[in-house]
Each structure stands twice: as structure tokens, then as C-alpha cells.
Motif scaffolding. Structure first.
Motif, PDB file in Angstrom:
ATOM      1  N   ALA A  12      16.297 -21.463  49.133  1.00 58.09           N
ATOM      2  CA  ALA A  12      14.991 -20.789  49.831  1.00 58.09           C
ATOM      3  C   ALA A  12      15.092 -19.436  50.705  1.00 58.09           C
ATOM      4  O   ALA A  12      13.803 -18.775  50.180  1.00 58.09           O
ATOM      5  CB  ALA A  12      14.716 -21.788  51.311  1.00 58.09           C
ATOM      6  N   VAL A  13      16.298 -19.050  50.961  1.00 59.52           N
ATOM      7  CA  VAL A  13      16.000 -17.594  50.888  1.00 59.52           C
ATOM      8  C   VAL A  13      16.096 -16.515  49.678  1.00 59.52           C
ATOM      9  O   VAL A  13      15.817 -14.806  49.830  1.00 59.52           O
ATOM     10  CB  VAL A  13      16.960 -17.129  51.888  1.00 59.52           C
ATOM     11  N   THR A  14      17.236 -16.874  49.081  1.00 56.02           N
ATOM     12  CA  THR A  14      16.815 -16.066  47.537  1.00 56.02           C
ATOM     13  C   THR A  14      15.359 -16.001  46.900  1.00 56.02           C
ATOM     14  O   THR A  14      15.066 -15.108  46.940  1.00 56.02           O
ATOM     15  CB  THR A  14      17.427 -17.048  46.437  1.00 56.02           C
ATOM     16  N   VAL A  15      14.398 -17.481  46.350  1.00 53.49           N
ATOM     17  CA  VAL A  15      12.830 -16.569  46.697  1.00 53.49           C
ATOM     18  C   VAL A  15      12.322 -16.366  47.466  1.00 53.49           C
ATOM     19  O   VAL A  15      11.359 -15.328  47.038  1.00 53.49           O
ATOM     20  CB  VAL A  15      12.590 -18.343  46.454  1.00 53.49           C
ATOM     21  N   ARG A  16      12.330 -15.982  49.018  1.00 53.04           N
ATOM     22  CA  ARG A  16      11.971 -15.515  49.440  1.00 53.04           C
ATOM     23  C   ARG A  16      12.060 -13.623  49.219  1.00 53.04           C
ATOM     24  O   ARG A  16      11.330 -13.401  49.246  1.00 53.04           O
ATOM     25  CB  ARG A  16      12.220 -15.688  51.379  1.00 53.04           C
ATOM     26  N   LEU A  17      13.450 -13.493  48.595  1.00 59.59           N
ATOM     27  CA  LEU A  17      14.053 -11.465  48.848  1.00 59.59           C
ATOM     28  C   LEU A  17      13.516 -11.828  47.692  1.00 59.59           C
ATOM     29  O   LEU A  17      13.127 -10.150  47.434  1.00 59.59           O
ATOM     30  CB  LEU A  17      15.152 -12.179  48.414  1.00 59.59           C
ATOM     31  N   LYS A  18      12.889 -12.374  45.943  1.00 57.11           N
ATOM     32  CA  LYS A  18      12.159 -12.276  45.363  1.00 57.11           C
ATOM     33  C   LYS A  18      11.234 -12.078  45.391  1.00 57.11           C
ATOM     34  O   LYS A  18      10.269 -11.023  44.763  1.00 57.11           O
ATOM     35  CB  LYS A  18      12.488 -13.652  44.410  1.00 57.11           C
ATOM     36  N   THR A  19      10.410 -12.926  46.603  1.00 55.35           N
ATOM     37  CA  THR A  19       9.071 -12.657  46.062  1.00 55.35           C
ATOM     38  C   THR A  19       7.854 -11.651  47.044  1.00 55.35           C
ATOM     39  O   THR A  19       7.112 -11.392  47.377  1.00 55.35           O
ATOM     40  CB  THR A  19       7.884 -13.813  45.970  1.00 55.35           C
ATOM     41  N   ALA A  20       8.838 -11.961  48.297  1.00 59.72           N
ATOM     42  CA  ALA A  20       8.948 -11.265  50.142  1.00 59.72           C
ATOM     43  C   ALA A  20       9.220 -10.474  50.514  1.00 59.72           C
ATOM     44  O   ALA A  20       9.721 -10.924  51.325  1.00 59.72           O
ATOM     45  CB  ALA A  20       7.523 -11.760  50.135  1.00 59.72           C
ATOM     46  N   PRO A  21      10.132  -9.961  49.167  1.00 57.14           N
ATOM     47  CA  PRO A  21      11.279  -9.138  50.562  1.00 57.14           C
ATOM     48  C   PRO A  21      11.076  -8.326  51.895  1.00 57.14           C
ATOM     49  O   PRO A  21      11.590  -8.535  53.214  1.00 57.14           O
ATOM     50  CB  PRO A  21      12.565  -8.570  49.634  1.00 57.14           C
ATOM     51  N   GLN A  22       9.802  -7.677  51.695  1.00 55.85           N
ATOM     52  CA  GLN A  22       9.552  -6.939  53.320  1.00 55.85           C
ATOM     53  C   GLN A  22       9.865  -7.898  54.271  1.00 55.85           C
ATOM     54  O   GLN A  22       8.949  -7.210  56.138  1.00 55.85           O
ATOM     55  CB  GLN A  22       8.694  -5.851  52.518  1.00 55.85           C
ATOM     56  N   SER A  23       9.023  -9.287  53.896  1.00 54.38           N
ATOM     57  CA  SER A  23       8.862 -10.489  55.478  1.00 54.38           C
ATOM     58  C   SER A  23       9.593 -10.319  55.806  1.00 54.38           C
ATOM     59  O   SER A  23      10.199 -10.903  56.663  1.00 54.38           O
ATOM     60  CB  SER A  23       8.410 -11.576  54.295  1.00 54.38           C
ATOM     61  N   ILE A  24      11.530 -10.293  55.261  1.00 49.51           N
ATOM     62  CA  ILE A  24      12.517 -10.587  56.120  1.00 49.51           C
ATOM     63  C   ILE A  24      13.233 -10.182  56.990  1.00 49.51           C
ATOM     64  O   ILE A  24      12.715  -8.873  56.428  1.00 49.51           O
ATOM     65  CB  ILE A  24      13.446 -10.819  55.001  1.00 49.51           C
ATOM     66  N   THR A  25      12.952 -10.524  58.159  1.00 50.87           N
ATOM     67  CA  THR A  25      13.295  -9.830  59.349  1.00 50.87           C
ATOM     68  C   THR A  25      14.665  -9.256  59.235  1.00 50.87           C
ATOM     69  O   THR A  25      15.891  -7.590  59.340  1.00 50.87           O
ATOM     70  CB  THR A  25      13.104 -10.117  60.400  1.00 50.87           C
ATOM     71  N   GLU A  26      15.713 -10.465  58.972  1.00 51.45           N
ATOM     72  CA  GLU A  26      17.574 -10.232  58.661  1.00 51.45           C
ATOM     73  C   GLU A  26      17.923 -11.558  59.070  1.00 51.45           C
ATOM     74  O   GLU A  26      17.009 -12.003  58.462  1.00 51.45           O
ATOM     75  CB  GLU A  26      17.736 -10.031  60.186  1.00 51.45           C
TER      76      GLU A  26
END
Length: 248
Positions: A12-26
Motif C-alpha cells: 500500500a505504501v509503495t504504490v502511494r510512493l509511486k502514484t502520489a509521493p507528494q501526498s505522504i507527510t511521513e
């Protein structure tokens, strides 16, 4: 921060890193894990510019709400979804394939349905706002990244939405244990919406009446029905099989 802004587990976190890394706060990670999978994940996170916070297992479990975090928990802001089913369908090149879930309230079932929808190439998953589970951290974990890639659209009136699909010449096919026809008897190569109800109760009566056709999944053993995510896999992959065979 609310649970809907927490992602956990490597997929789940890896896909978010691929698709929308700017949305990750930490990203909080378990410092005691030094295996290859964790090292590769941290390298990817650093390349994406994510803020990394070393944490222990208790802190990660508190953030995730359970202990199935695999040593990785991300705080995220919500990613804007496509605005409507019309927006999704307008962007489809070829015959649309839509999965409709009526009354699925278990996040594990929804996560599994999203995962199989992604695998089979479905363009969207649709559910009613009432009597259905929304996207949360458990759904995202079970979906293994598919919650980020498959539009999940919750609608106010499911019967009305099914009628709007019909107006687009999308054939609405529901599943029912009592149906005479089998899923394997249908031509699924054209525009299709496959409608499944929750295990046990099945589709609501109005939903079933709104379908163009009802079909069953053949059952050869003692059990009477399949888990909804397994049933979704059977139906979606039969549609995919027919479409791939038809394109050869």
C-alpha cells in the motif's frame, strides 16, 4: 489524524510512493527490521523524498490500529479521486468493465475486491453510500495498492446509477444463486457492469430488479455460495478471458 489518512504495509505504501509521493507527510518504519525488503523500501522512499521516522513496533501498531503493518506506516493526505463515474467512463478506451458491490460492509472483502478488480482490468468499482464500507487503512492494506489505482465510487442511489449505466449501453448483469443462466453462458466482451451482493443476503431486491440479466456461478460442491471477493474474481476474469480471446 483519521484512519483514512493512514496507510500501512509494504504494498500500500509503495504504490502511494509511486502514484502520489507528494501526498505522504511521513513514513514511520520499524528500526529493528534490517532485512532486504525493508532496505529496498527505505531506498525507494528516500528517492521519492519522503520524510522517514524510525519507530518501534508499539508505535507502529498504535498508528495503524493493528499489528499487521509489516513495519511500515505512512501518514498521508487524501488524494483527489476522479469526480464521478461519468468522468471515469468518459476516459475509457474500449468496452467499459465495471464492478458494482451492493452491501459489502467488510473492509477485508472490499480490499480483496479492489485487488481483483485491478488485476482483471476493471475501470471502476461502484457501491452505495449506505450499507457499504468506505476506503480505510485496512481496505488499503488488503488491496495491496489497488485502492490507489482503481476508482472506488460511492453513489447515493445505486438503482439510479445502474439505470444511468444502461443509458450508456452498458449491460448490467447481476449474480444470483437462483438464476438459470450461468456466467459462462454470457457474452461479456461488450460494455458490462457486474453486480454482486454481500455474501449471505446477496443483492437487495431493487438492485436485482434493475439488472438487465441475472446469472449464477456454477457450484459443484456442498457449499451454496462463494465469498464476494472470490465471486468477483470468477466473474471479472471470465470477462477478461473472453475479451482477450476475442482480440486474437
Amino acid at each position: 489524524m483519521s484512519a483514512k489518512h493512514i496507510l500501512f504495509g509494504f504494498h500500500a505504501v509503495t504504490v502511494r510512493l509511486k502514484t502520489a509521493p507528494q501526498s505522504i507527510t511521513e513514513i514511520h518504519f520499524e528500526g529493528s527490521r534490517r532485512d532486504q525488503r525493508m532496505r529496498q523500501f527505505l531506498e525507494r522512499a528516500r528517492e521519492a523524498g519522503a520524510k522517514l521516522v524510525e519507530s518501534d513496533g508499539d508505535r507502529l501498531a498504535a498508528l495503524a490500529g493493528n499489528s499487521r503493518h509489516q513495519g511500515v506506516v505512512a501518514r498521508c493526505s487524501a488524494v483527489a479521486q476522479q469526480h464521478s463515474l461519468d468522468d471515469v467512463l468518459d476516459g475509457v478506451d474500449g468496452a467499459p468493465l465495471v464492478l458494482v458491490l451492493d452491501g459489502v460492509t467488510d473492509p477485508h472483502n472490499l480490499g480483496a475486491c479492489l485487488r481483483v478488480a485491478d488485476g482483471a482490468g476493471a475501470h471502476a468499482v461502484v457501491a452505495p453510500k449506505d450499507h457499504a464500507v468506505g476506503l480505510n487503512a485496512t481496505v488499503a492494506k488488503v488491496a495491496s495498492g489497488a485502492a490507489e489505482t482503481v476508482p472506488y465510487l460511492m453513489v447515493t442511489n445505486l438503482a439510479r446509477t445502474l439505470n444511468e449505466l444502461k443509458e450508456r449501453n452498458i449491460w448490467v448483469v447481476g449474480t444470483s444463486d437462483q438464476a438459470e443462466k450461468s456466467i459462462y453462458d454470457l457474452d461479456l466482451k461488450g460494455p458490462i457492469a457486474l453486480v454482486l451482493g454481500a455474501e449471505g443476503e446477496g443483492m437487495r431486491q431493487l438492485t436485482a430488479k434493475t439488472c438487465d440479466e441475472l446469472v449464477r456461478i456454477p457450484m459443484q460442491g456442498a457449499v451454496e455460495s462463494l465469498n464476494v471477493s472470490v465471486a468477483a474474481g470468477v466473474c471479472l476474469y471470465e470477462a477478461l478471458r473472453q475479451r482477450q480471446a476475442g482480440s486474437r
